[in-house]
Write an enzyme that holds these catalytic residues in place. Structure first.
Site, PDB file in Angstrom:
ATOM      1  N   GLU A 170       0.922  -1.294   0.122  1.00  0.00           N
ATOM      2  CA  GLU A 170      -0.023  -0.001  -0.066  1.00  0.00           C
ATOM      3  C   GLU A 170       0.810   1.347   0.116  1.00  0.00           C
ATOM      4  O   GLU A 170       0.573   2.154  -0.845  1.00  0.00           O
ATOM      5  CB  GLU A 170      -0.866  -0.042   1.142  1.00  0.00           C
ATOM      6  CG  GLU A 170      -2.110  -0.992   0.926  1.00  0.00           C
ATOM      7  CD  GLU A 170      -3.311  -0.826   2.073  1.00  0.00           C
ATOM      8  OE1 GLU A 170      -3.114  -0.336   3.050  1.00  0.00           O
ATOM      9  OE2 GLU A 170      -4.400  -1.394   1.523  1.00  0.00           O
ATOM     10  N   LYS A 379     -12.208   0.007  -1.295  1.00  0.00           N
ATOM     11  CA  LYS A 379     -11.221   0.676  -0.319  1.00  0.00           C
ATOM     12  C   LYS A 379     -11.771   1.771   0.431  1.00  0.00           C
ATOM     13  O   LYS A 379     -11.759   2.003   1.775  1.00  0.00           O
ATOM     14  CB  LYS A 379     -10.072   0.754  -0.811  1.00  0.00           C
ATOM     15  CG  LYS A 379      -8.866   1.230  -0.017  1.00  0.00           C
ATOM     16  CD  LYS A 379      -8.482   0.131   0.772  1.00  0.00           C
ATOM     17  CE  LYS A 379      -7.420   0.413   1.896  1.00  0.00           C
ATOM     18  NZ  LYS A 379      -6.994  -0.644   2.800  1.00  0.00           N
TER      19      LYS A 379
HETATM   20  P1  FAD Z   1      -4.533   1.095  16.765  1.00  0.00           P
HETATM   21  O1  FAD Z   1      -5.796   1.329  15.984  1.00  0.00           O
HETATM   22  O2  FAD Z   1      -3.141   1.235  16.267  1.00  0.00           O
HETATM   23  O3  FAD Z   1      -4.564   1.790  18.180  1.00  0.00           O
HETATM   24  C1  FAD Z   1      -3.545   1.883  19.238  1.00  0.00           C
HETATM   25  C2  FAD Z   1      -3.736   2.851  20.184  1.00  0.00           C
HETATM   26  O4  FAD Z   1      -2.885   3.074  21.414  1.00  0.00           O
HETATM   27  C3  FAD Z   1      -3.295   4.245  19.435  1.00  0.00           C
HETATM   28  O5  FAD Z   1      -4.118   5.374  19.525  1.00  0.00           O
HETATM   29  C4  FAD Z   1      -1.973   4.788  20.034  1.00  0.00           C
HETATM   30  O6  FAD Z   1      -1.583   6.015  20.038  1.00  0.00           O
HETATM   31  C5  FAD Z   1      -2.240   3.975  21.480  1.00  0.00           C
HETATM   32  N1  FAD Z   1      -1.056   3.958  22.280  1.00  0.00           N
HETATM   33  C6  FAD Z   1      -0.024   2.999  21.866  1.00  0.00           C
HETATM   34  N2  FAD Z   1       1.061   2.896  22.888  1.00  0.00           N
HETATM   35  C7  FAD Z   1       0.584   3.490  24.096  1.00  0.00           C
HETATM   36  C8  FAD Z   1       0.971   3.900  25.408  1.00  0.00           C
HETATM   37  N3  FAD Z   1       2.100   3.316  25.654  1.00  0.00           N
HETATM   38  N4  FAD Z   1       0.177   4.621  26.192  1.00  0.00           N
HETATM   39  C9  FAD Z   1      -0.967   5.109  25.517  1.00  0.00           C
HETATM   40  N5  FAD Z   1      -1.431   5.032  24.334  1.00  0.00           N
HETATM   41  C10 FAD Z   1      -0.865   4.205  23.546  1.00  0.00           C
HETATM   42  N6  FAD Z   1      -6.261  -3.445   8.895  1.00  0.00           N
HETATM   43  C11 FAD Z   1      -7.344  -3.819   8.202  1.00  0.00           C
HETATM   44  O7  FAD Z   1      -8.383  -4.231   8.694  1.00  0.00           O
HETATM   45  N7  FAD Z   1      -7.578  -2.715   6.739  1.00  0.00           N
HETATM   46  C12 FAD Z   1      -6.717  -2.279   6.355  1.00  0.00           C
HETATM   47  O8  FAD Z   1      -6.915  -1.698   5.165  1.00  0.00           O
HETATM   48  C13 FAD Z   1      -5.401  -1.918   7.074  1.00  0.00           C
HETATM   49  N8  FAD Z   1      -4.494  -1.052   6.354  1.00  0.00           N
HETATM   50  C14 FAD Z   1      -3.205  -0.845   7.159  1.00  0.00           C
HETATM   51  C15 FAD Z   1      -2.605   0.091   6.983  1.00  0.00           C
HETATM   52  C16 FAD Z   1      -1.244   0.254   7.179  1.00  0.00           C
HETATM   53  C17 FAD Z   1      -0.441   1.211   6.909  1.00  0.00           C
HETATM   54  C18 FAD Z   1      -0.982  -0.211   8.635  1.00  0.00           C
HETATM   55  C19 FAD Z   1       0.149   0.153   9.461  1.00  0.00           C
HETATM   56  C20 FAD Z   1      -1.901  -1.144   9.047  1.00  0.00           C
HETATM   57  C21 FAD Z   1      -3.173  -1.424   8.446  1.00  0.00           C
HETATM   58  N9  FAD Z   1      -4.108  -2.641   8.946  1.00  0.00           N
HETATM   59  C22 FAD Z   1      -5.385  -2.558   8.211  1.00  0.00           C
HETATM   60  C23 FAD Z   1      -3.932  -3.042  10.349  1.00  0.00           C
HETATM   61  C24 FAD Z   1      -4.760  -2.036  11.462  1.00  0.00           C
HETATM   62  O9  FAD Z   1      -4.312  -0.882  11.317  1.00  0.00           O
HETATM   63  C25 FAD Z   1      -4.146  -2.797  12.928  1.00  0.00           C
HETATM   64  O10 FAD Z   1      -4.524  -3.920  12.846  1.00  0.00           O
HETATM   65  C26 FAD Z   1      -5.173  -1.724  13.785  1.00  0.00           C
HETATM   66  O11 FAD Z   1      -4.826  -0.511  13.686  1.00  0.00           O
HETATM   67  C27 FAD Z   1      -5.342  -2.471  15.215  1.00  0.00           C
HETATM   68  O12 FAD Z   1      -6.150  -1.767  15.952  1.00  0.00           O
HETATM   69  P2  FAD Z   1      -5.947  -1.478  17.700  1.00  0.00           P
HETATM   70  O13 FAD Z   1      -7.148  -0.912  18.216  1.00  0.00           O
HETATM   71  O14 FAD Z   1      -5.268  -2.943  18.298  1.00  0.00           O
HETATM   72  O15 FAD Z   1      -4.770  -0.621  17.491  1.00  0.00           O
HETATM   73  P1  NAD Z   2       3.112  -8.620   7.204  1.00  0.00           P
HETATM   74  O1  NAD Z   2       3.648  -9.355   8.459  1.00  0.00           O
HETATM   75  O2  NAD Z   2       1.776  -8.820   7.009  1.00  0.00           O
HETATM   76  O3  NAD Z   2       4.102  -8.561   6.090  1.00  0.00           O
HETATM   77  C1  NAD Z   2       5.455  -8.424   6.270  1.00  0.00           C
HETATM   78  C2  NAD Z   2       6.240  -8.818   4.913  1.00  0.00           C
HETATM   79  O4  NAD Z   2       7.676  -8.358   5.148  1.00  0.00           O
HETATM   80  C3  NAD Z   2       6.045 -10.424   4.813  1.00  0.00           C
HETATM   81  O5  NAD Z   2       5.832 -10.409   3.317  1.00  0.00           O
HETATM   82  C4  NAD Z   2       7.486 -10.795   5.039  1.00  0.00           C
HETATM   83  O6  NAD Z   2       7.849 -11.954   4.305  1.00  0.00           O
HETATM   84  C5  NAD Z   2       8.378  -9.619   4.737  1.00  0.00           C
HETATM   85  N1  NAD Z   2       9.779  -9.744   5.434  1.00  0.00           N
HETATM   86  C6  NAD Z   2      10.062 -10.324   6.748  1.00  0.00           C
HETATM   87  N2  NAD Z   2      11.134  -9.988   7.174  1.00  0.00           N
HETATM   88  C7  NAD Z   2      11.910  -9.589   6.011  1.00  0.00           C
HETATM   89  C8  NAD Z   2      12.995  -9.348   5.795  1.00  0.00           C
HETATM   90  N3  NAD Z   2      14.124  -9.393   6.739  1.00  0.00           N
HETATM   91  N4  NAD Z   2      13.461  -8.714   4.469  1.00  0.00           N
HETATM   92  C9  NAD Z   2      12.193  -8.508   3.620  1.00  0.00           C
HETATM   93  N5  NAD Z   2      11.247  -8.872   3.762  1.00  0.00           N
HETATM   94  C10 NAD Z   2      10.818  -9.275   4.981  1.00  0.00           C
HETATM   95  O7  NAD Z   2       3.104  -7.154   7.871  1.00  0.00           O
HETATM   96  P2  NAD Z   2       2.239  -5.733   7.313  1.00  0.00           P
HETATM   97  O8  NAD Z   2       2.436  -5.650   5.974  1.00  0.00           O
HETATM   98  O9  NAD Z   2       3.167  -4.700   8.208  1.00  0.00           O
HETATM   99  O10 NAD Z   2       0.782  -5.996   7.907  1.00  0.00           O
HETATM  100  C11 NAD Z   2       0.771  -6.270   9.098  1.00  0.00           C
HETATM  101  C12 NAD Z   2      -0.962  -6.394   9.561  1.00  0.00           C
HETATM  102  O11 NAD Z   2      -1.675  -5.477   9.070  1.00  0.00           O
HETATM  103  C13 NAD Z   2      -1.198  -7.664   8.792  1.00  0.00           C
HETATM  104  O12 NAD Z   2      -2.043  -8.403   9.486  1.00  0.00           O
HETATM  105  C14 NAD Z   2      -2.051  -7.108   7.530  1.00  0.00           C
HETATM  106  O13 NAD Z   2      -2.904  -7.956   7.081  1.00  0.00           O
HETATM  107  C15 NAD Z   2      -2.566  -5.984   8.175  1.00  0.00           C
HETATM  108  N6  NAD Z   2      -2.663  -4.819   7.164  1.00  0.00           N
HETATM  109  C16 NAD Z   2      -3.758  -4.983   6.258  1.00  0.00           C
HETATM  110  C17 NAD Z   2      -3.809  -4.221   5.157  1.00  0.00           C
HETATM  111  C18 NAD Z   2      -5.293  -4.253   4.494  1.00  0.00           C
HETATM  112  O14 NAD Z   2      -6.103  -4.902   4.602  1.00  0.00           O
HETATM  113  N7  NAD Z   2      -5.387  -3.490   3.355  1.00  0.00           N
HETATM  114  C19 NAD Z   2      -3.050  -3.171   4.821  1.00  0.00           C
HETATM  115  C20 NAD Z   2      -1.729  -3.135   5.863  1.00  0.00           C
HETATM  116  C21 NAD Z   2      -1.741  -4.042   6.774  1.00  0.00           C
END
Ligand code: FAD
Ligand code: NAD
Length: 405
Positions: A170, A379
């Protein structure tokens, strides 16, 4: 009788679902609800790749927590959680201690570096708003500096993305759109820029539908992304990264920007607090309670649940965190009202959509494969739905994505 204290740690997807559902389900006289978060805003973790690439301003990915909580029922505390003391039923924050009767840990994930040398020092991670802003500014600085140096340093125009999981892909989609804009803005020859993605597994998006993986890779390659598949990052240095392919092939890739997007682990507070965990994630009961601690619920990226169909953990996603949040609120409300029988969690998987920038995506929704503008549309629907679930139509109107075509 004293009202029970419900303490929710983290105002991400999971934590805010619990808070907003509990404020509807419990009356003011039934419980004291505290919500603790590091910042006074919630950020959409799922949009951070956009803020990191600079295709979406970081203010667009966050909103004030006060705008979605009912302050008559929920007390918000802006503080950083240090540790949970489950024996004494209290939480240690940076500025105070907080006693609880029921605790929800929803502190999200941290970047998993697998102990790879140099990553903490020399690589960026897409893990919160401030880090996203730092990545965007760092890349812009490299472009801005390039022309002002007497000797041109082409490594300023090289961006390495570690990992072609969903986050890596992404982010690449956004970068591929942002780079031509940066070139124009900073007067840089587009052909000098390199975006390299290094993936250790034999394929990008390991485990995802192969046809969709092909679509995503070809699309990104056409936009200038170079994939190094089956190649693992072994070390990060001030100059770039060291990668290895197979047993003997080692190579240095020089780049001034390295973004590590190769995996996550549960928040370090979990291990600090002594909960038994795998990569910072606690294998919770089906009721979402921590084993041996019936008053502690752990949800979202800090929790681990097994998908019994394939006997592997569900990937940590916002989708599952929000569903867990809903059930967690229901179960806590039941406990507050003296009920002993709690509901068990079942995941309702609605699918996965992986964006490839603003106008393209790949996904499987309700079991059907989609690509292109249809998937990109979907999306945005998913992104808006998350806002709706927490803040209703008002929040969608304020923060939603409506640039559908
Ligand atoms: P979060 O939503 O991350 O919230 C954690 C909260 O805790 C935050 O507000 C943070 O500030 C707070 N916090 C952390 N540490 C502390 C502390 N020590 N003290 C106080 N507060 C603290 N999942 C999907 O289902 N669909 C997607 O399209 C998708 N896209 C993603 C794209 C990216 C770039 C990334 C990085 C992840 C994506 N994910 C997606 C995964 C998803 O974002 C996480 O699984 C989700 O955010 C988890 O929710 P959560 O409530 O556990 O934590
Ligand atoms: P991930 O664990 O899904 O992917 C990490 C990738 O890094 C893997 O393909 C792995 O083989 C690779 N990797 C690991 N070690 C490496 C190394 N030393 N060198 C090169 N490549 C290496 O992690 P993520 O992409 O950060 O996703 C985290 C979570 O968030 C997942 O559960 C994912 O499904 C979720 N997520 C979902 C979406 C979505 O639904 N659109 C978007 C972003 C993240």
């Amino acid at each position: 009788m004293k009202k029970p204290n419900i303490v929710i740690l983290g105002a991400g997807y999971g934590g805010l679902m619990v808070a907003t559902r509990l404020q509807k389900q419990l009356g003011v006289n039934e419980a004291e609800i505290f919500l603790v978060n590091k910042h006074d805003y919630h950020y959409e973790t799922t949009w951070l790749h956009e803020a990191s690439a600079g295709t979406l301003h970081h203010d667009k990915v966050r909103y004030d927590i006060s705008s979605v909580i009912d302050r008559n029922k929920v007390t918000f505390i802006q503080d950083s959680v240090q540790k949970v003391n489950a024996e004494e039923k209290k939480v240690i924050l940076e500025g105070q201690e907080l006693a609880y009767d029921y605790l929800v840990v929803a502190l999200g994930a941290e970047s998993e570096t697998f102990g790879i040398q140099g990553l903490n020092e020399y690589a960026f991670s897409i893990s919160n708003v401030n880090k996203a802003r730092q990545i965007r500014e760092h890349i812009e600085y490299q472009f801005a500096t390039y022309h002002n140096e007497e000797e041109k340093d082409d490594t300023r125009l090289r961006i390495v993305v570690g990992g072609a999981g969903f986050t890596g892909i992404e982010f690449l989609g956004e970068l591929a759109n942002r780079v031509p804009e940066l070139c124009k803005e900073y007067d840089v020859d587009y052909h000098k820029v390199k975006i390299i993605c290094v993936e250790a597994a034999p394929s990008a998006l390991p485990g995802f539908d192969p046809e969709l993986v092909d679509y995503a890779m070809s699309y990104l390659e056409r936009k200038g992304v170079e994939f190094r598949i089956g190649t693992a990052i072994k070390e990060a240095t001030p100059e770039g990264i060291i990668v290895a392919k197979g047993e003997n092939e080692v190579e240095e890739i020089k780049a001034k920007t390295v973004v590590w997007a190769a995996g996550v682990r549960g928040n370090s507070v979990i291990e600090e607090s002594g909960f038994e965990a795998m990569r910072g994630r606690v294998k919770v009961e089906k009721t979402l309670q921590a084993p041996g601690h019936s008053d502690v619920f752990i949800i979202g990226d800090c929790s681990l649940m097994i998908n019994e169909e394939i006997n592997r953990p569900y990937p940590p996603t916002a989708q599952i965190a929000m569903q867990q949040g809903e059930l967690c609120a229901k179960n806590i409300a039941a406990l507050v009202r003296g009920k002993e029988q709690l509901e068990e969690f079942t995941f309702d998987n609605k699918g996965t959509v992986c964006s490839l920038g603003e106008d393209d995506a790949v996904g499987i929704v309700f079991g059907k494969k989609i690509v292109g503008s249809k998937a990109a549309f979907m999306k945005k629907v998913v992104d808006n739905r998350a806002l709706y679930m927490i803040g209703g139509p008002g929040l969608v109107l304020k923060k939603g994505k409506f640039n559908f075509f």
